[in-house]
Design a protein around this motif. Structure first.
Motif, PDB file in Angstrom:
ATOM      1  N   VAL A 129       0.936  -1.065  -0.323  1.00 13.28           N
ATOM      2  CA  VAL A 129      -0.118   0.309  -0.031  1.00 13.28           C
ATOM      3  C   VAL A 129       0.544   1.104  -0.044  1.00 13.28           C
ATOM      4  N   LEU A 130       1.713   1.174   0.486  1.00  9.70           N
ATOM      5  CA  LEU A 130       2.673   1.916   0.736  1.00  9.70           C
ATOM      6  C   LEU A 130       3.754   2.537  -0.303  1.00  9.70           C
ATOM      7  N   ALA A 131       3.978   1.575  -1.048  1.00  7.67           N
ATOM      8  CA  ALA A 131       4.756   1.643  -2.149  1.00  7.67           C
ATOM      9  C   ALA A 131       3.651   1.900  -3.449  1.00  7.67           C
ATOM     10  N   ALA A 132       2.256   1.799  -3.409  1.00  8.92           N
ATOM     11  CA  ALA A 132       1.259   2.428  -4.585  1.00  8.92           C
ATOM     12  C   ALA A 132       0.989   3.981  -3.843  1.00  8.92           C
ATOM     13  N   VAL A 133       1.008   4.631  -2.811  1.00 12.19           N
ATOM     14  CA  VAL A 133       0.675   5.666  -2.158  1.00 12.19           C
ATOM     15  C   VAL A 133       2.017   6.363  -3.210  1.00 12.19           C
ATOM     16  N   ARG A 134       2.963   6.123  -3.626  1.00 11.05           N
ATOM     17  CA  ARG A 134       4.455   6.579  -3.221  1.00 11.05           C
ATOM     18  C   ARG A 134       4.585   6.637  -5.196  1.00 11.05           C
ATOM     19  N   ASP A 135       3.384   5.586  -5.426  1.00 12.16           N
ATOM     20  CA  ASP A 135       4.144   5.702  -6.898  1.00 12.16           C
ATOM     21  C   ASP A 135       3.358   7.031  -8.252  1.00 12.16           C
ATOM     22  N   PRO A 136       4.454   7.657  -9.168  1.00  9.29           N
ATOM     23  CA  PRO A 136       4.217   8.817  -9.579  1.00  9.29           C
ATOM     24  C   PRO A 136       2.230   8.579 -10.419  1.00  9.29           C
ATOM     25  N   ARG A 137       2.030   7.332 -10.624  1.00  4.34           N
ATOM     26  CA  ARG A 137       1.024   6.977 -10.900  1.00  4.34           C
ATOM     27  C   ARG A 137      -0.418   7.145 -10.459  1.00  4.34           C
ATOM     28  N   SER A 138      -0.216   7.203  -8.975  1.00  7.97           N
ATOM     29  CA  SER A 138      -1.041   7.843  -7.640  1.00  7.97           C
ATOM     30  C   SER A 138      -1.012   9.091  -7.987  1.00  7.97           C
ATOM     31  N   ALA A 139       0.180   9.974  -8.055  1.00  9.26           N
ATOM     32  CA  ALA A 139      -0.120  11.161  -7.830  1.00  9.26           C
ATOM     33  C   ALA A 139      -0.850  12.142  -9.134  1.00  9.26           C
ATOM     34  N   ALA A 140      -0.418  11.237 -10.064  1.00 13.03           N
ATOM     35  CA  ALA A 140      -1.389  11.820 -11.332  1.00 13.03           C
ATOM     36  C   ALA A 140      -2.662  11.254 -10.935  1.00 13.03           C
TER      37      ALA A 140
END
Length: 214
Positions: A129-140
């Protein structure tokens, strides 16, 4: 109160410009309902602290999921829940275990959303979950806002107890919920969200002194 003396992310005030409204579907796939519940709550808390993003609260989204689940007999499609709560976009995070490692698969629906992507492999569901939050695609997905979503890692014991408390609370078993939240605060005494959960349950039971001590 202990939790009132700690800094929690301030709610984002509404402005003249309509806020983006995001629905977070329940996290699934860890193999533990308590862990799924805890990870969902932690992720929602982090999302709610992002400026300009209005996240559907847990009570309303949970109600919508239960209503549609009763019709479908399984977790409903995110798009159906999205329409029910009147949000613009939905985020669904499913955990997958492969070869002893964990990945998070994210699916999105709504305005400008990337349909689906999967994170790299990590050691635990929480790390996925933490990796998903930090993923640039999540930022987008969050409109490329500069502020990252802050989801603080908890010790496994605290996370499990927190999730068990959430399930007990939602089932109306407030004394059991309080006991689980006390275990969570003992395992992670520096986390204000856990103390806040305990204080709210104690207050709901009319135990004002216990709530004040939390």
């Amino acid at each position: 109160m202990w939790w009132q003396q700690r800094t929690l992310p301030a709610p984002v005030a509404a402005s003249a410009r309509a806020l983006d409204r995001l629905l977070l579907m329940p996290v699934t796939g860890s193999g533990s309902p308590a862990l799924d519940a805890a990870l969902t709550a932690r992720l929602r808390d982090g999302l709610q602290a992002v400026p300009g993003l209005a996240v559907v609260d847990g009570e309303r989204s949970g109600w919508a999921v239960r209503q549609l689940q009763g019709v479908a007999g399984r977790q409903p499609d995110a798009g159906a829940v999205l329409r029910q709560v009147g949000a613009q976009r939905a985020l669904q995070l499913d955990l997958q275990q492969r070869g002893g490692r964990w990945q998070a698969r994210l699916r999105t629906q709504g305005d400008g959303a990337t349909p689906e992507w999967t994170t790299g492999a990590t050691g635990t569901p929480q790390e996925a979950v933490l990796a998903a939050v930090r993923d640039p695609r999540s930022a987008a997905l969050l409109g490329n806002r500069a502020q990252a979503v802050q989801v603080v890692r908890l010790p496994d014991a605290a996370l499990a107890a927190f999730g068990a408390g959430l399930i007990a609370r939602d089932a109306g078993k407030l004394p059991d919920a309080a006991g689980h939240f006390e275990q969570a605060t003992a395992a992670a005494p520096g986390d204000p969200w856990l103390w806040l959960a305990l204080a709210r349950v104690a207050a709901a039971m009319g135990e004002d002194e216990r709530a004040a001590d939390a």
